[in-house]
Write a protein that holds these residues in place. Structure first.
Motif, short mmCIF file in Angstrom:
data_model
loop_
_atom_site.label_atom_id
_atom_site.label_comp_id
_atom_site.label_asym_id
_atom_site.label_seq_id
_atom_site.Cartn_x
_atom_site.Cartn_y
_atom_site.Cartn_z
N ARG A 1 -9.29 3.75 -4.57
CA ARG A 1 -9.04 3.19 -5.73
C ARG A 1 -7.89 2.99 -6.13
NH1 ARG A 1 -12.22 6.23 -9.46
NH2 ARG A 1 -10.97 5.99 -10.97
N ALA A 2 -6.56 3.89 -6.26
CA ALA A 2 -5.76 3.42 -6.21
C ALA A 2 -5.12 2.14 -5.29
CB ALA A 2 -4.22 4.59 -5.69
N ILE A 3 -4.78 2.53 -3.70
CA ILE A 3 -4.78 1.74 -3.09
C ILE A 3 -4.58 0.57 -2.90
CG2 ILE A 3 -4.62 1.76 0.02
CD1 ILE A 3 -5.03 5.00 -0.29
N ALA A 4 -6.28 0.38 -3.49
CA ALA A 4 -6.86 -1.39 -3.28
C ALA A 4 -6.02 -1.97 -5.02
CB ALA A 4 -8.29 -1.03 -4.51
N ILE A 5 -5.24 -1.09 -5.55
CA ILE A 5 -4.88 -1.30 -6.43
C ILE A 5 -3.33 -1.95 -5.89
CG2 ILE A 5 -3.45 -1.23 -8.92
CD1 ILE A 5 -6.00 0.44 -9.41
N GLN A 6 -2.84 -0.85 -5.27
CA GLN A 6 -1.77 -1.10 -5.25
C GLN A 6 -1.94 -1.29 -2.52
OE1 GLN A 6 2.22 1.07 -5.98
NE2 GLN A 6 1.91 0.39 -7.45
N PRO A 7 -1.94 -1.86 -2.48
CA PRO A 7 -2.02 -1.40 -0.81
C PRO A 7 -0.52 -1.21 -0.17
CG PRO A 7 -2.53 -3.67 -1.73
CD PRO A 7 -2.32 -3.00 -2.22
N SER A 8 0.10 -1.27 -0.83
CA SER A 8 1.93 -1.29 -0.94
C SER A 8 1.72 -0.35 -0.66
CB SER A 8 2.28 -2.59 -0.44
OG SER A 8 3.19 -2.79 -1.37
N ASN A 9 2.00 1.35 -1.52
CA ASN A 9 2.47 2.26 -1.85
C ASN A 9 2.43 3.36 -1.02
OD1 ASN A 9 2.60 4.77 -2.73
ND2 ASN A 9 2.23 3.87 -5.17
N GLY A 10 3.55 3.27 -0.54
CA GLY A 10 3.33 4.68 1.40
C GLY A 10 3.02 6.00 0.76
N LYS A 11 3.14 6.31 -1.07
CA LYS A 11 3.13 7.59 -1.81
C LYS A 11 1.82 7.84 -1.40
CE LYS A 11 4.90 10.03 -4.66
NZ LYS A 11 5.22 10.52 -6.15
N LEU A 12 1.15 6.87 -2.24
CA LEU A 12 -0.57 6.68 -1.65
C LEU A 12 -1.00 7.20 -0.35
CD1 LEU A 12 -1.37 3.76 -4.79
CD2 LEU A 12 -1.26 6.75 -4.78
N TYR A 13 -0.07 6.95 0.48
CA TYR A 13 -1.07 6.58 1.68
C TYR A 13 -0.47 8.41 2.66
CZ TYR A 13 -2.92 1.84 3.15
OH TYR A 13 -3.19 0.59 2.78
N PHE B 1 -0.61 8.60 7.54
CA PHE B 1 1.22 8.38 6.95
C PHE B 1 2.01 7.14 8.18
CE2 PHE B 1 -0.46 13.23 7.60
CZ PHE B 1 -0.58 13.79 6.32
N GLU B 2 1.46 6.90 9.82
CA GLU B 2 1.73 5.64 10.28
C GLU B 2 1.64 4.76 9.11
OE1 GLU B 2 -1.16 5.60 13.52
OE2 GLU B 2 0.40 6.47 14.49
N LYS B 3 0.46 4.59 7.97
CA LYS B 3 0.92 3.27 6.97
C LYS B 3 1.86 3.81 5.95
CE LYS B 3 -3.74 1.04 6.89
NZ LYS B 3 -4.77 0.93 6.55
N SER B 4 2.02 4.89 5.99
CA SER B 4 2.89 5.83 5.11
C SER B 4 4.48 5.20 5.17
CB SER B 4 2.61 6.98 4.14
OG SER B 4 3.83 7.07 3.40
N ILE B 5 4.29 5.22 6.44
CA ILE B 5 6.03 5.18 7.54
C ILE B 5 6.40 3.97 7.40
CG2 ILE B 5 7.21 5.81 8.78
CD1 ILE B 5 5.53 7.89 9.80
N ARG B 6 4.87 3.01 7.06
CA ARG B 6 5.65 1.70 7.77
C ARG B 6 5.84 1.04 6.84
NH1 ARG B 6 0.11 -1.33 7.83
NH2 ARG B 6 -0.03 -0.01 9.90
N PHE B 7 5.69 1.17 5.09
CA PHE B 7 5.55 0.71 3.48
C PHE B 7 7.45 1.58 3.31
CE2 PHE B 7 1.61 -0.23 3.08
CZ PHE B 7 1.34 -1.52 3.80
N MET B 8 7.35 3.24 3.61
CA MET B 8 8.91 3.54 3.37
C MET B 8 9.20 4.32 4.43
SD MET B 8 7.01 6.15 -0.38
CE MET B 8 6.23 7.38 0.81
#
Length: 813
Positions: free
Chosen positions: A239-251, A271-278
């Motif tokens: 649900r959090a990611i749906a609100i903020q899909p580019s939040n690397g911390k959530l991933y 983790f790969e998505k997290s790295i992409r955003f952060m």
């Protein structure tokens, strides 16, 4: 219009502007200020209010101009300086902002707002000590300052003062009951204090007051994970990611949850998505490395830790984990070098110290052992006294400490890391009563070592020996498929072989549950790459520990431990979380050789003396410790022309042991190292030895049985915990209990006596040859009959609704 009339109108409009601003009608306040300033451009209060209003409207530069003009007219007004400080802080001019707040405080010591605002600047600058001091001053002046109480709580959380943070946030909430930020900070404090359910309620209060936002949902997900409520946590993170899909911390947090569940592919994707955003975040690289470590992909793990260290060269935890990967990958020198670098940066780092000591044991590098062991003793004692989990691993504690009470306490605390059981009651096999009186029992064996490994070498025969009229035999493997003969034989001999390596913990447990396994036997314990999390989910009504780590798991989800009276005497039962199943002969099964060797060996081929007495010890290098090496060197010095034949682990071990021999005035050439070779050839080669010398703190287990199978007697000393009594049990089961010594002095004396008396040694060997046939140690069918009696007995007790208790299995043959 007269002058007095203008003054009255100006005053009246300014009062209206203040009222409008206070009520939130910014537009009206702006119009009124504009009217006032048109009539009286030098009206300081109007200029100040206009600056505040346009600041709220987003016109920062105009705000600065208006408030600066007000200050130029009334230089001693603390409110003006406070407002200017707010404007300057917003545009990042922190230094000037601080000067404005300090000027405001100088002009009025009893004005709370500049203290509060000065605290927010220092908070933003991470100067938490100054921030906290200023928040406290604001509250001292105005005890009802809810925002100051909340911000104080947030800052206290950041310095780890969670108890005071909790109280400060609670005060903010009492002052302002619908204060979402205070509830969020309260939840953060409660989570750190272990008040997980309260934290969950606090985060849900935030959502109730202000609706869903990514940050709060992320915090709620973290708390749900802490509570072990993984399904709700998963849904909350999504649900959090749906609100903020580019939040690397959530991933990153979602990936951590998925790793905990054993869903490693999904974790890697997160983790790969997290790295992409952060791309400059240490945590995501570190956590991705952890997943590769879980997969035993040490090369990829090391690459991830290197990237984490590129971002933060002082990330101690990434340095430690990279060291462990080098350790597991066999690069001992690199591992030791990195562990030592960590201890230079952080001399009190428990994890680095423990892993360094473990590697020192593996290398037989003993010069630093004593001070490091003292340090670990101190660390472990301190942690246990506080009820905390020590960094010392259960297996390391077993090597270093032969006190079963300490072993138990350490494993108990490590069990807190395991996944708790969160199957619904209807899915929990313990809530289901199967009618098994006329049906076969399904038993399941769980391990990562169904391959060419000592566990499979000991057990491979039992899977085909089970009575199929009474038992179905399932095997669940989460280790590598090495295509060895052992694995192939186990697969062909069981009724169902399931590879669960790629399944997460819950899915693996669910697989076992849906197979309706009645008794699940774990063959690993706290050994390398274990997955005790699967058993923690209680997929079977009865769960049993056997082989693997020689000791307790300290957990509540194993009902029984297959053992014997020698390794675990009844008076030590309170140091085990499992109830004992006492086998009549020994805890260890022996399946014998898969294939006989066609190679014949001669002493000269192995650089052994033709006429000298050959002592041997083919155990792992970590079991060789200074006290046993002292005994071995004394034995060599007392038996002319004798040699000590050891297994070559690596060049470092060879070099260190030869150096240690020289330090004890023994010619290093009298220690001869044997290369590794296939099991059948090794056992044939082993026949060239005259006597095997056992290790002390951790005995040989499979290595003791190997020596006996090769008709080589073994001298051991009975110790004080499971691991140091294994050989005593094995020798008892083959009728060679007279080789079990009660002290180091007796051990040394017996080995010397046999070395100096070839006739006596040969008589001992002759007796061993007879006992190999007549005694029960290598009688696998006999062992399986007793094992099946144990399974039937504990199942009968379970069906009767009785709790597990110690079981004594009688010799039925």
């Amino acid at each position: 219009m007269g002058l007095m009339m203008v003054k009255r109108m100006t005053k009246k409009d300014l009062e209206k502007a203040f009222v409008a601003h206070k009520s939130g009608n910014i537009e009206l306040a702006y119009k009124l200020c504009k009217m006032v300033l048109k009539r009286k451009p030098q009206e300081a209060d109007a200029l100040h209010l206009m600056g505040v209003v346009v600041h709220q409207m987003g016109m920062t530069e105009k705000a600065f101009d208006y408030i600066s003009q007000a200050i130029s007219i009334k230089k001693e007004n603390p409110i003006y300086y406070n407002s200017l400080g707010i404007v300057l802080k917003e545009v990042g001019r922190y230094g000037q902002s601080i000067k404005c707040y300090e000027k405001s405080i100088h002009l009025s010591h009893n004005y709370a707002d500049p203290y509060y605002n000065l605290g927010t600047v220092y908070h933003a600058l991470k100067n938490l000590e100054e921030a906290i001091g200023n928040y406290r001053n604001a509250i001292r002046i105005n005890p009802s300052f809810a925002e100051a109480c909340n911000n104080l709580g947030a800052a206290l959380n950041e310095i780890g003062n969670f108890s005071e943070a909790r109280e400060s946030c609670l005060k903010a909430i009492r002052l302002k009951p619908d204060y979402p930020e205070a509830f969020n900070n309260l939840g953060n404090a409660q989570k750190e204090l272990g008040e997980i359910e309260q934290a969950i309620r606090s985060y849900r209060s935030v959502i109730k007051i202000s609706g869903e936002c990514a940050e709060t949902l992320g915090n709620l997900g973290n708390a749900l994970c802490e509570a072990g409520n993984y399904d709700d946590a998963l849904e909350t993170y999504n649900r959090a990611i749906a609100i903020q899909p580019s939040n690397g911390k959530l991933y990153n947090n979602l990936g951590t949850l998925l790793r905990t569940q054993g869903k490693l592919d999904d974790a890697v994707a997160c983790f790969e998505k997290s790295i992409r955003f952060m791309p400059h975040d240490v945590e995501a690289y570190h956590n991705l490395g952890n997943v590769y470590y879980d997969r035993s992909n040490y090369k990829s793990a090391i690459a991830c830790y290197r990237k984490a260290l590129t971002v933060d060269p002082h990330s101690v935890k990434s340095m430690i984990n990279m060291s462990i990967c080098f350790q597991e990958n066999g690069d001992s020198n690199m591992a030791v070098d990195l562990f030592e670098q960590v201890l230079v940066l952080d001399p009190e780092n428990e994890k680095a110290c423990c892993h360094l000591v473990h590697e020192m044991y593996q290398r037989c590098q003993w010069d630093l052992l004593e001070p490091l062991n003292r340090k670990i003793d101190r660390f472990t004692y301190k942690r246990l006294k506080k009820g905390q989990r020590p960094e010392e691993m259960p297996f390391l504690n077993l090597i270093r400490c032969s006190d079963p009470s300490i072993n138990y306490k350490v494993t108990q605390k490590w069990s807190d890391l395991l996944v708790p059981a969160h199957l619904e009651p209807r899915d929990n096999p313990r809530e289901v009563q199967y009618e098994k009186s006329t049906k076969k029992l399904t038993i399941g064996y769980l391990s990562n070592n169904f391959k060419n490994h000592p566990t499979a070498q000991l057990t491979w025969k039992i899977f085909g020996l089970h009575d199929r009229k009474q038992f179905n035999v399932n095997v669940y493997s989460y280790g590598e498929d090495d295509s060895s003969e052992h694995r192939k034989r186990i697969k062909s001999d069981c009724d169902k072989f399931t590879d669960i390596k790629l399944l997460g913990h819950w899915d693996a447990a669910n697989c076992i549950y849906h197979d309706q396994v009645d008794i699940l036997i774990d063959l690993v314990g706290y050994m390398r790459n274990h997955r005790l999390e699967i058993a923690s989910l209680r997929p079977a009504p009865i769960q049993v520990r056997w082989l693997g780590m020689a000791g307790t798991t300290g957990v509540g989800f194993f009902d029984y431990l297959i053992t014997d009276r020698i390794v675990t005497p009844s008076e030590e039962a309170h140091y085990y979380s499992e109830k004992f199943i006492y086998m009549p002969d020994t805890y260890q099964v022996n399946s014998g050789l898969f294939n006989e060797s066609t190679t014949r060996f001669h002493r000269q081929d192995a650089n052994l003396p033709e006429d000298g007495f050959v002592y041997c010890s083919f155990c792992s290098s970590y079991k060789i410790e200074p006290k046993v090496f002292d005994l071995w060197m004394n034995i060599l010095k007392s038996v002319p022309k004798s040699v000590l034949w050891l297994l070559k682990s690596n060049d470092t071990v060879v070099s260190n042991l030869r150096k240690e021999a020289e330090n004890r005035d023994v010619d290093p050439s009298r220690i001869i190292f044997a290369e590794k070779m296939p099991k059948e050839n090794h056992l044939e080669r082993l026949k060239m030895a005259d006597l095997a010398l056992d290790t002390l703190s951790v005995n040989g287990a499979a290595t003791t049985s190997d020596a006996l199978w090769a008709e080589v007697p073994v001298v051991t000393m009975k110790g004080t915990h499971f691991a140091s009594r294994m050989s005593a049990s094995i020798l008892d089961a083959i009728g060679m209990e007279d080789l079990v010594c009660e002290s180091q002095e007796v051990y040394e004396k017996k080995a010397i006596e046999l070395g100096n008396n070839p006739l006596k040694s040969n008589i001992l060997k002759d007796r061993l040859r007879i006992n190999l046939v007549e005694k029960p140690l290598f009688d696998a069918p006999r062992f399986v009959t007793h094992l099946e009696s144990a399974y039937l007995k504990i199942w009968e007790r379970y069906q009767a609704g009785k709790k597990p208790r110690i079981q004594h299995i009688k010799d039925t043959r």
